[in-house]
Design a protein around this motif. Sequence first.
Motif, PDB file in Angstrom:
ATOM      1  N   ARG A  31       0.491  -0.970  -0.166  1.00 13.08           N
ATOM      2  CA  ARG A  31      -0.003  -0.326  -0.119  1.00 13.08           C
ATOM      3  C   ARG A  31       1.258   1.505  -0.422  1.00 13.08           C
ATOM      4  N   THR A  32       1.989   0.993   0.977  1.00  8.43           N
ATOM      5  CA  THR A  32       2.646   2.799   1.008  1.00  8.43           C
ATOM      6  C   THR A  32       3.271   2.682  -0.540  1.00  8.43           C
ATOM      7  N   TRP A  33       3.678   1.265  -0.875  1.00  6.83           N
ATOM      8  CA  TRP A  33       4.531   1.831  -2.769  1.00  6.83           C
ATOM      9  C   TRP A  33       3.334   2.328  -3.271  1.00  6.83           C
ATOM     10  N   HIS A  34       2.244   1.012  -2.953  1.00  6.87           N
ATOM     11  CA  HIS A  34       1.515   2.209  -4.564  1.00  6.87           C
ATOM     12  C   HIS A  34       1.111   3.856  -4.169  1.00  6.87           C
ATOM     13  N   ARG A  35       0.761   3.990  -3.180  1.00  6.78           N
ATOM     14  CA  ARG A  35       0.461   5.241  -2.664  1.00  6.78           C
ATOM     15  C   ARG A  35       2.095   6.082  -3.438  1.00  6.78           C
ATOM     16  N   ILE A  36       2.852   5.785  -3.019  1.00 11.95           N
ATOM     17  CA  ILE A  36       3.694   6.599  -3.612  1.00 11.95           C
ATOM     18  C   ILE A  36       4.110   7.159  -4.868  1.00 11.95           C
ATOM     19  N   VAL A  37       3.271   5.899  -5.798  1.00 12.40           N
ATOM     20  CA  VAL A  37       3.840   6.221  -7.019  1.00 12.40           C
ATOM     21  C   VAL A  37       2.444   6.986  -7.268  1.00 12.40           C
ATOM     22  N   GLU A  38       1.041   6.777  -6.855  1.00 14.25           N
ATOM     23  CA  GLU A  38       0.100   7.774  -7.184  1.00 14.25           C
ATOM     24  C   GLU A  38       0.395   9.131  -6.664  1.00 14.25           C
ATOM     25  N   ASP A  39       1.093   9.062  -5.470  1.00 10.01           N
ATOM     26  CA  ASP A  39       1.737  10.329  -5.008  1.00 10.01           C
ATOM     27  C   ASP A  39       2.333  11.518  -6.203  1.00 10.01           C
ATOM     28  N   THR A  40       3.509  10.334  -6.896  1.00  8.03           N
ATOM     29  CA  THR A  40       4.512  11.122  -7.226  1.00  8.03           C
ATOM     30  C   THR A  40       2.950  11.258  -8.710  1.00  8.03           C
ATOM     31  N   LEU A  41       2.417  10.516  -9.302  1.00  8.81           N
ATOM     32  CA  LEU A  41       1.802  10.853 -10.552  1.00  8.81           C
ATOM     33  C   LEU A  41       0.373  12.302 -10.064  1.00  8.81           C
ATOM     34  N   ALA A  42       0.298  12.454  -8.625  1.00  6.55           N
ATOM     35  CA  ALA A  42      -0.664  12.973  -8.920  1.00  6.55           C
ATOM     36  C   ALA A  42      -0.084  14.781  -8.416  1.00  6.55           C
ATOM     37  N   GLU A  43       1.527  14.757  -8.265  1.00  7.90           N
ATOM     38  CA  GLU A  43       1.958  16.035  -7.884  1.00  7.90           C
ATOM     39  C   GLU A  43       2.205  16.202  -9.360  1.00  7.90           C
ATOM     40  N   ALA A  44       2.879  15.184 -11.079  1.00  8.38           N
ATOM     41  CA  ALA A  44       2.692  15.752 -11.826  1.00  8.38           C
ATOM     42  C   ALA A  44       1.732  16.328 -12.382  1.00  8.38           C
ATOM     43  N   LEU A  58      -5.959   8.706 -11.561  1.00 11.14           N
ATOM     44  CA  LEU A  58      -4.217   8.357 -10.965  1.00 11.14           C
ATOM     45  C   LEU A  58      -4.492   6.505 -10.579  1.00 11.14           C
ATOM     46  N   GLY A  59      -5.369   5.828 -10.413  1.00  8.56           N
ATOM     47  CA  GLY A  59      -5.336   5.169  -9.579  1.00  8.56           C
ATOM     48  C   GLY A  59      -5.138   3.995 -10.375  1.00  8.56           C
ATOM     49  N   ASP A  60      -6.299   4.053 -12.150  1.00  9.48           N
ATOM     50  CA  ASP A  60      -5.701   3.171 -12.641  1.00  9.48           C
ATOM     51  C   ASP A  60      -4.073   3.215 -13.578  1.00  9.48           C
ATOM     52  N   LEU A  61      -3.557   3.926 -12.983  1.00  9.37           N
ATOM     53  CA  LEU A  61      -2.040   4.663 -14.043  1.00  9.37           C
ATOM     54  C   LEU A  61      -1.543   4.254 -13.585  1.00  9.37           C
ATOM     55  N   ALA A  62      -1.343   4.580 -11.944  1.00  8.95           N
ATOM     56  CA  ALA A  62      -0.112   3.811 -11.275  1.00  8.95           C
ATOM     57  C   ALA A  62      -0.085   2.260 -11.089  1.00  8.95           C
ATOM     58  N   PHE A  63      -1.518   2.066 -10.965  1.00  8.03           N
ATOM     59  CA  PHE A  63      -1.982  -0.123 -11.408  1.00  8.03           C
ATOM     60  C   PHE A  63      -1.106  -0.406 -12.503  1.00  8.03           C
ATOM     61  N   GLY A  64      -1.038   0.174 -14.155  1.00  4.71           N
ATOM     62  CA  GLY A  64      -0.219  -0.395 -14.686  1.00  4.71           C
ATOM     63  C   GLY A  64       1.020  -0.566 -14.940  1.00  4.71           C
ATOM     64  N   LEU A  65       1.287   1.366 -14.137  1.00  4.56           N
ATOM     65  CA  LEU A  65       2.809   1.024 -13.717  1.00  4.56           C
ATOM     66  C   LEU A  65       3.508   0.255 -13.426  1.00  4.56           C
ATOM     67  N   ILE A  66       3.145  -0.165 -12.062  1.00  5.71           N
ATOM     68  CA  ILE A  66       3.997  -0.994 -11.275  1.00  5.71           C
ATOM     69  C   ILE A  66       2.947  -2.221 -11.249  1.00  5.71           C
ATOM     70  N   ALA A  67       2.146  -2.658 -12.541  1.00  8.66           N
ATOM     71  CA  ALA A  67       1.839  -4.380 -13.079  1.00  8.66           C
ATOM     72  C   ALA A  67       2.686  -4.056 -14.154  1.00  8.66           C
ATOM     73  N   LEU A  68       3.501  -3.417 -14.649  1.00 12.98           N
ATOM     74  CA  LEU A  68       5.212  -3.459 -16.439  1.00 12.98           C
ATOM     75  C   LEU A  68       5.640  -3.965 -15.122  1.00 12.98           C
ATOM     76  N   LEU A  69       6.132  -2.858 -14.387  1.00  9.07           N
ATOM     77  CA  LEU A  69       7.409  -3.114 -13.299  1.00  9.07           C
ATOM     78  C   LEU A  69       7.497  -4.654 -12.960  1.00  9.07           C
TER      79      LEU A  69
END
Lengths: 213, 213
Positions: B137-150, B162-173
């Motif tokens: 959850r923490t990692w997911h939130r970090i990605v999402e927050d970073t996207l939110a800043e952008a 943002l949730g979907d986008l973070a999910f997609g990125l993390i899935a690829l990683l």
Amino acid sequence: MAGPTTDRRLLRGEETRRAVLRRAVEIASVEGLEALSIGRLATDLGLSKSGVFAGFGSKEELQLATVRAARRIFADAVLAPVADIPPGLARARALCEGWLAYSRTRVFPGGCFFFEVTAEFDARPGPLRDALADSARTWHRIVEDTLAEARTAGALRPDTDLGDLAFGLIALLEAANSQAVLHEEDTPYQRAGRLLLRLLRAEATDPADPALA
Amino acid sequence: MAGPTTDRRLLRGEETRRAVLRRAVEIASVEGLEALSIGRLATDLGLSKSGVFAGFGSKEELQLATVRAARRIFADAVLAPVADIPPGLARARALCEGWLAYSRTRVFPGGCFFFEVTAEFDARPGPLRDALADSARTWHRIVEDTLAEARTAGALRPDTDLGDLAFGLIALLEAANSQAVLHEEDTPYQRAGRLLLRLLRAEATDPADPALA
DNA sequence: AAACTGAACGAACGATCGTGCTAACATCTC
DNA sequence: GAGATGTTAGCACGATCGTTCGTTCAGTTT
């Protein structure tokens, strides 16, 4: 001549082997292939330790047989249903949705069997990893071939990188499984469903294709 | 008053604890948290079994401490480097690329520590799963927050999920890590790199943004 | 110097692991 | 019928597991 034997001794042996494997895939999908213990399987099934052991000859052979059993279950749950659907975008999409349903409905109680045990053995060389790497390759090829059919049918753009597309789709499926199991949520499946549609649309010759509605 | 103790007895204890955990994260990233055995750690480090045990009190506490140690290593390897980069698309991309480098360079010898052990415990309720779910959850939130800043910076479209986008990125990683470790290949990292750029571009207000070059 | 504290050790515990043996038993072949 | 074949059980083995206990010794406190 060969054909399925009628020797009732062999048949009984095969029957208990099946019973053992039925339980083994359950355990392994939740706790991993190392958590499979012969004594535990014996107690669970009311057999003797040596009886279970004799059916496989070694722990590693039991683990390998468990992987093979899981492949059959996977094929029945995910591959068989799409066999009726004519090649093309619709089949590709159905394959993905079918996989999500396979994870969501807990065909294996711990979610996708292969996700669990592949993570367990991916960094440990040996027959187990080889078997799992082969399973992964086979699955990847199935997805890619299904996409290739869709492209041949003209539904996907000719310059589509099928390897990348298959990779992207599989990534979404596995991430959905992983997060859904971990957090006991349904949202990941929904996210994956939306995103894989977007991925397919981006490569479709006709983004409004009814197969992607 | 409190501050770091100067009692050399306590310091020595902390030192061996650190040594144990350094080895523990290595083992766990390859073979999982269950494969951690106190006896094995003791032999590997030239300590006594009871000595190792005493430092943690129980096997489960050792496993939890191993997860905490891995979080620190992860933070140093992935999070710290992007702290210098100003918020926005560039940081979001750097975070993803940094994660890929973290997996590729085998900061943990078995690839991503969390991928390995989360698959191991995701279906087994208990403190271990709780700790890993929190990490995820923490990692997911970090990605999402970073996207939110952008997005706040105007680099991402206002209607981006943002949730979907973070999910997609993390899935690829994670898929890249998984396949790269399993098949000992580099291609998955390249696929993930290409696809995550596409994902970001699709949501960027300016698809030609230099941060996505 | 005496009293106390904390880390680490060595030995032992009960349990469980995978794996051998041997015997009992059912079933097939002749 | 006799004899070969295959499944399963019972028992024992050495190894390893997590854990407990009492002891030793370095270091702190008074």
